[in-house]
Each structure stands twice: as C-alpha cells, then as structure tokens.
Design an enzyme around this catalytic site. Sequence first.
Site, mmCIF file in Angstrom:
data_model
loop_
_atom_site.group_PDB
_atom_site.id
_atom_site.type_symbol
_atom_site.label_atom_id
_atom_site.label_comp_id
_atom_site.label_asym_id
_atom_site.label_seq_id
_atom_site.Cartn_x
_atom_site.Cartn_y
_atom_site.Cartn_z
ATOM 1 N N SER A 135 0.850 -1.181 0.000
ATOM 2 C CA SER A 135 0.000 0.000 0.000
ATOM 3 C C SER A 135 0.887 1.233 0.000
ATOM 4 O O SER A 135 1.691 1.414 0.909
ATOM 5 C CB SER A 135 -0.896 -0.036 1.251
ATOM 6 O OG SER A 135 -1.601 1.174 1.400
ATOM 7 N N LYS A 160 -1.218 -1.047 -4.348
ATOM 8 C CA LYS A 160 -2.401 -0.259 -3.973
ATOM 9 C C LYS A 160 -1.939 1.164 -3.765
ATOM 10 O O LYS A 160 -0.931 1.392 -3.112
ATOM 11 C CB LYS A 160 -2.998 -0.841 -2.685
ATOM 12 C CG LYS A 160 -3.865 0.099 -1.859
ATOM 13 C CD LYS A 160 -4.585 -0.679 -0.760
ATOM 14 C CE LYS A 160 -4.772 0.133 0.507
ATOM 15 N NZ LYS A 160 -5.446 -0.637 1.557
ATOM 16 N N LYS A 162 -3.202 5.133 -2.543
ATOM 17 C CA LYS A 162 -4.226 5.900 -1.844
ATOM 18 C C LYS A 162 -4.690 7.018 -2.765
ATOM 19 O O LYS A 162 -3.866 7.656 -3.441
ATOM 20 C CB LYS A 162 -3.626 6.504 -0.565
ATOM 21 C CG LYS A 162 -3.216 5.451 0.464
ATOM 22 C CD LYS A 162 -4.440 4.844 1.117
ATOM 23 C CE LYS A 162 -4.065 3.886 2.229
ATOM 24 N NZ LYS A 162 -5.249 3.329 2.897
ATOM 25 N N ASP A 187 -7.398 2.938 -2.955
ATOM 26 C CA ASP A 187 -8.097 2.993 -1.669
ATOM 27 C C ASP A 187 -8.380 4.450 -1.332
ATOM 28 O O ASP A 187 -7.457 5.256 -1.203
ATOM 29 C CB ASP A 187 -7.217 2.357 -0.577
ATOM 30 C CG ASP A 187 -7.901 2.301 0.786
ATOM 31 O OD1 ASP A 187 -9.067 2.748 0.903
ATOM 32 O OD2 ASP A 187 -7.263 1.820 1.752
ATOM 33 N N GLU A 212 -11.260 0.419 -3.196
ATOM 34 C CA GLU A 212 -11.493 0.161 -1.778
ATOM 35 C C GLU A 212 -12.126 1.382 -1.101
ATOM 36 O O GLU A 212 -11.627 2.492 -1.248
ATOM 37 C CB GLU A 212 -10.150 -0.192 -1.110
ATOM 38 C CG GLU A 212 -10.257 -0.549 0.361
ATOM 39 C CD GLU A 212 -8.907 -0.941 0.975
ATOM 40 O OE1 GLU A 212 -7.946 -1.224 0.235
ATOM 41 O OE2 GLU A 212 -8.811 -0.949 2.216
ATOM 42 N N ASP A 237 -13.752 -1.735 3.425
ATOM 43 C CA ASP A 237 -12.818 -1.785 4.555
ATOM 44 C C ASP A 237 -13.579 -1.211 5.760
ATOM 45 O O ASP A 237 -14.282 -1.946 6.480
ATOM 46 C CB ASP A 237 -11.551 -0.979 4.192
ATOM 47 C CG ASP A 237 -10.535 -0.848 5.311
ATOM 48 O OD1 ASP A 237 -10.800 -1.308 6.433
ATOM 49 O OD2 ASP A 237 -9.454 -0.251 5.095
ATOM 50 N N LYS A 261 -9.742 -6.790 8.527
ATOM 51 C CA LYS A 261 -8.713 -6.377 9.497
ATOM 52 C C LYS A 261 -9.232 -6.843 10.841
ATOM 53 O O LYS A 261 -10.318 -6.424 11.258
ATOM 54 C CB LYS A 261 -8.574 -4.853 9.538
ATOM 55 C CG LYS A 261 -7.944 -4.244 8.309
ATOM 56 C CD LYS A 261 -7.843 -2.731 8.439
ATOM 57 C CE LYS A 261 -7.269 -2.144 7.159
ATOM 58 N NZ LYS A 261 -7.390 -0.673 7.119
ATOM 59 N N GLY A 289 -4.172 -4.005 6.385
ATOM 60 C CA GLY A 289 -3.122 -3.756 7.374
ATOM 61 C C GLY A 289 -3.313 -2.400 8.008
ATOM 62 O O GLY A 289 -4.042 -1.550 7.471
HETATM 63 O O1 OSB Z 1 -7.169 1.898 4.723
HETATM 64 O O2 OSB Z 1 -6.082 0.124 4.484
HETATM 65 C C1 OSB Z 1 -6.184 1.245 4.983
HETATM 66 C C2 OSB Z 1 -3.011 2.123 6.922
HETATM 67 C C3 OSB Z 1 -3.565 2.755 8.022
HETATM 68 C C4 OSB Z 1 -4.917 2.922 8.102
HETATM 69 C C5 OSB Z 1 -5.738 2.456 7.079
HETATM 70 C C6 OSB Z 1 -5.198 1.791 5.987
HETATM 71 C C7 OSB Z 1 -3.814 1.655 5.890
HETATM 72 C C8 OSB Z 1 -3.122 1.047 4.774
HETATM 73 C C9 OSB Z 1 -1.765 0.433 5.016
HETATM 74 O O3 OSB Z 1 -3.547 1.055 3.639
HETATM 75 C C10 OSB Z 1 -1.787 -1.036 4.954
HETATM 76 C C11 OSB Z 1 -0.514 -1.670 5.471
HETATM 77 O O4 OSB Z 1 -0.426 -1.950 6.695
HETATM 78 O O5 OSB Z 1 0.381 -1.909 4.667
HETATM 79 MG MG MG Z 2 -8.381 0.727 3.437
#
Ligand code: OSB
Ligand code: MG
Length: 367
Positions: A135, A160, A162, A187, A212, A237, A261, A289
């Site tokens: 991510s 992925k 953001k 995401d 996402e 999510d 999660k 994660g």
């Molecule tokens: O939305 O998936 C998410 C990290 C912190 C809070 C929300 C998210 C995330 C990530 C990182 O996308 C995922 C990772 O731990 O690699």
């Molecule tokens: Mg997410």
Amino acid sequence: MKIEEVELRIVEIPYVSPFETSFGREQKNQEVIVRLYSGDEEGFGECVALDKPSYSYETVKTEWHILEDFIIPEVKLRDFETPEEIQEIYRGIRGHPMAKAGFEEALYDLYAKQKGVSLSQVLGGTKSAIESGVSIGIDTMDVLLKNIAEKWGEGYRRIKIKIKPGWDVQVVKRIRREMGDIPLMVDANAAYTLDDMNVMKELDQYELMMIEQPLGHDDLYDHAALQKELTTPICLDESVESIKDAEIALKMGSCRIINIKHGRVGGLSASKKIHDLCVKSKIPVWAGGMLEFGVGRATNIALSSLPGFCLPNDISATDRYYHEDITDSFVLNPDGTITVPDGPGIGVQVYDDILEKYTVERKKFSF
Ligand code: OSB
Ligand code: MG
C-alpha cells in the site's frame, strides 16, 4: 490459561518514510502492546488504532482506557480454557473493537504457545506462505512513480495507491501509462460521495483490481448504488465492522470483495466468522493492514493463511514500514509471498531491549 499479570505499553516507531492517506500525512506509528503472563508463557497482542480518530473513532488513548478500566479488571486471575471465552466479557463493553482485538490476540498467542502450535494452525490456516501486496501513500507524482517501480521490482504481487479528490484519475492514468497493466487498486478511505459518480466512472475504465472504500466509513447503502454502476469490484474496509455488517453488505450488494482487518472487526474469532461467510458466499477476502509492528503483522499473516484469503494482502515486509521492529523481521520471498511462521503462537520473538527502546509509556497490572 490463568492470567496472572498484564503489561500494557505504548510503543512508538518512526516509519521509513511518511505515509499519507486521504486523512493526512503521518511520520510515525504508535501502538498499544498487550503482554499477558501465565505460568511460564507469555502472550502478545497489538492494538492497531492510530493516534488520531481518523481511520476509526478509536485512538491509542481510548484503547488504553478500555483495556485498563474495563478489560483488565475482568480478566484478573481468570482461568480461560479458550480465547473465545473473552467474548463473555466483551458483551458488556460496547464498541472499541481494536482494544478488544489486541487483547484477544494476546490470548490467542498464549493459547497457541501453551498448546505448542502456531497461531495459523489454531485458526485453521492452510497456507505456508501468503501473498504480499503493498500500500503506497499519497506523494508527489515523481516520488509515487519511483515508489511503485521500486516495490513492483521487489516482487510485490499488487500495488495499492491511496486516492483522494483531486488525486485520482490522473494519477491512475499516469501509472497505467508508465507501468502498463500491473495489478493495481486504489483505496479512498471514504473520501468520496455519490456526487463523485463521474470520477468513479472514469476510474472504472482502468481495469483496477478493485476500488477500496470509496464512500462513507459507515455506509452500505450508497456503496450498493455505486457498485451497480461499476464494472470494477468495490472492496469494503471501514464499513464492515462486524459479521452483521458483512451479511448486510453481501445481501445489499454493497461490495464484491471484503478486506478483513481483525482490529476493525473486534478480533480473530470475528474475523474467522466473516471469512467463513465470504467463503460460503464466494466473496474473495484479503487481509488489510494498519502499518502494524511485528506482533500485529505476525497475527495478520496467521489470519491470512486461511483458505478464503485469495487476493494479495496489505501485508508487506518489515522493511517497507520500519528500519527496526520489536520482533524478528518479515522478508519478502522472491515470488512475492511472505512465509507463515510455524513456531508456537505468533511464531516470532519479541525483543525486550528493542521494545524498551521504543516504549513511551508502560504499566504493569499484577494481581
Ligand atoms: O485503509 O487500508 C487502509 C493504513 C492505516 C490505516 C488504514 C489503511 C492503511 C493502509 C496500510 O492502507 C496497509 C498496510 O499496513 O500496509
Ligand atoms: Mg483501506
């Protein structure tokens, strides 16, 4: 499993580089680490809330409060046969899934260690290695493209990124131009509304693996309306906080994929239920994660060894997040997987000296 002592710590470790999402840019992570003592064994758990109520309403401080004032007094000298028994106590505590999950995780680790088996085995895992994705946060276009090329080169199985309003279609278009048809997803962390239908329809043109959490963090209704308009699967999510949410989402058609999660849904036993429902309903799942430290990452890996986790997970190698971690590091295998530890419990050692080095607050509860 008689709980004789509990230790709570707030541990703070800087990221290798800042991580930016639709709710802000962060330089470091803070987690509450739960340590249970029972006879000769110890169990570790990690509570995954961020330090601000941005991703969810929980924070490091609310987790501490719920643990110290409501969970720990109830578990004092209690003898648990199985980790599931904690649910009796949890029924009296509304909400706060991340606090609950971190404590339950420590119970699972303890339970598996006392049995001498891995957490993956206890949960019913079937895989010896899990698929790893990465991510990547919001940045300048140049830095983003460099990060993607680097991570793709390391062997991660999907990328992925953001997105947020103003940082979406053009970015995806550019990535497709530079990187071709790599497995790519976006995401939004709930940054859009149905008024952004045009943006969603444009994103729909780029063969993304999924979009996402495009809409509200607590929405299922609008997501169902959006999913009808898109070819690209929506993955939920934030909107799935329980088995009930998952059932409703599937009934309403709010998504075609679910990211599990364990922190968000209140623990491993809840995660298993959602996993089982999705397998039955033929809905692919993968593990999200929260930029965890080694304890939480080990737990994510054990969970994602279950058979329904059939898409690359947001579980990357330790060096994608931290220069130094409180446990043994996880590395990326050349085929883009991470090996599931087969030692007892979470299967990685927690190093006391490193834990101590990054601890910003600690309290021990001896009964
Ligand atoms: O939305 O998936 C998410 C990290 C912190 C809070 C929300 C998210 C995330 C990530 C990182 O996308 C995922 C990772 O731990 O690699
Ligand atoms: Mg997410």
